[in-house]
Design a protein around this motif. Structure first.
Motif, mmCIF file in Angstrom:
data_model
loop_
_atom_site.group_PDB
_atom_site.id
_atom_site.type_symbol
_atom_site.label_atom_id
_atom_site.label_comp_id
_atom_site.label_asym_id
_atom_site.label_seq_id
_atom_site.Cartn_x
_atom_site.Cartn_y
_atom_site.Cartn_z
ATOM 1 N N GLY A 35 0.792 -1.045 0.055
ATOM 2 C CA GLY A 35 0.115 -0.078 -0.067
ATOM 3 C C GLY A 35 1.008 1.189 -0.095
ATOM 4 N N GLU A 36 1.877 1.244 0.874
ATOM 5 C CA GLU A 36 2.856 2.329 0.940
ATOM 6 C C GLU A 36 3.534 2.738 -0.610
ATOM 7 O OE1 GLU A 36 6.052 4.332 3.842
ATOM 8 O OE2 GLU A 36 4.815 2.674 4.418
ATOM 9 N N ARG A 39 0.934 4.176 -3.037
ATOM 10 C CA ARG A 39 0.751 5.527 -2.933
ATOM 11 C C ARG A 39 2.155 6.266 -3.331
ATOM 12 N NH1 ARG A 39 1.828 9.449 1.231
ATOM 13 N NH2 ARG A 39 0.207 10.593 1.574
ATOM 14 N N ASP A 40 3.388 6.013 -2.840
ATOM 15 C CA ASP A 40 4.482 6.466 -3.365
ATOM 16 C C ASP A 40 4.625 6.663 -5.002
ATOM 17 O OD1 ASP A 40 5.216 6.958 -0.848
ATOM 18 O OD2 ASP A 40 6.751 5.259 -0.693
ATOM 19 N N VAL A 58 -4.646 13.754 -0.216
ATOM 20 C CA VAL A 58 -4.326 12.499 -0.728
ATOM 21 C C VAL A 58 -4.207 11.450 0.875
ATOM 22 C CG1 VAL A 58 -2.222 11.039 -1.539
ATOM 23 C CG2 VAL A 58 -2.451 13.363 -2.372
ATOM 24 N N SER A 59 -5.019 10.593 0.498
ATOM 25 C CA SER A 59 -5.095 9.704 1.586
ATOM 26 C C SER A 59 -3.773 9.012 1.985
ATOM 27 C CB SER A 59 -6.098 8.282 1.264
ATOM 28 O OG SER A 59 -5.608 7.663 0.256
ATOM 29 N N ASP A 60 -3.666 8.450 3.386
ATOM 30 C CA ASP A 60 -2.494 7.586 3.601
ATOM 31 C C ASP A 60 -2.616 6.161 3.321
ATOM 32 O OD1 ASP A 60 -2.044 9.820 5.515
ATOM 33 O OD2 ASP A 60 -3.201 8.974 7.276
ATOM 34 N N PRO A 61 -1.562 5.638 3.131
ATOM 35 C CA PRO A 61 -1.336 4.342 2.542
ATOM 36 C C PRO A 61 -2.225 3.378 3.598
ATOM 37 C CG PRO A 61 0.781 5.146 3.411
ATOM 38 C CD PRO A 61 -0.193 6.047 3.565
ATOM 39 N N VAL A 67 -5.419 4.599 -3.602
ATOM 40 C CA VAL A 67 -5.272 6.012 -3.073
ATOM 41 C C VAL A 67 -6.369 6.796 -3.285
ATOM 42 C CG1 VAL A 67 -3.929 8.033 -3.384
ATOM 43 C CG2 VAL A 67 -2.758 5.828 -3.295
#
Length: 96
Positions: A35-36, A39-40, A58-61, A67
């Protein structure tokens, strides 16, 4: 006008194969990392195409590669053209 946009990785249909049994903490850690990383990659795309000024939030991971953005429709159009991403508007539901 700001719209809520959901972005996920574009995937080709795959044949179902049952996953092997794994330790839940390892599965959780792998999901968080995925997920991270996704998002990156979305943020990197937005920054490299100078689209961050048209993004409000922008949502968090999370545990799945997804996202959520509050952005302009031009950002959504650019994300839809990118072959790595599947992007669309979220559905607004009025509750009475």
């Amino acid at each position: 006008m700001w719209i809520e946009t959901i972005v996920m990785p574009r995937e080709e249909p795959a044949e179902y194969r049952p996953a092997p049994r794994r330790d839940r903490s390892a599965v959780y850690s792998a999901a968080c990392a995925e997920g991270e990383q996704f998002r990156d990659s979305v943020l990197s795309y937005l920054q490299s195409h100078q689209l961050m000024d048209a993004v409000k939030w922008v949502s968090d991971p999370g545990l799945i590669p997804m996202v959520t953005l509050h952005c302009t429709s031009s950002v959504l159009e650019q994300l839809q053209k990118e072959p790595r991403f599947e992007a669309g508007r979220s559905l607004m539901v009025a509750v009475y």
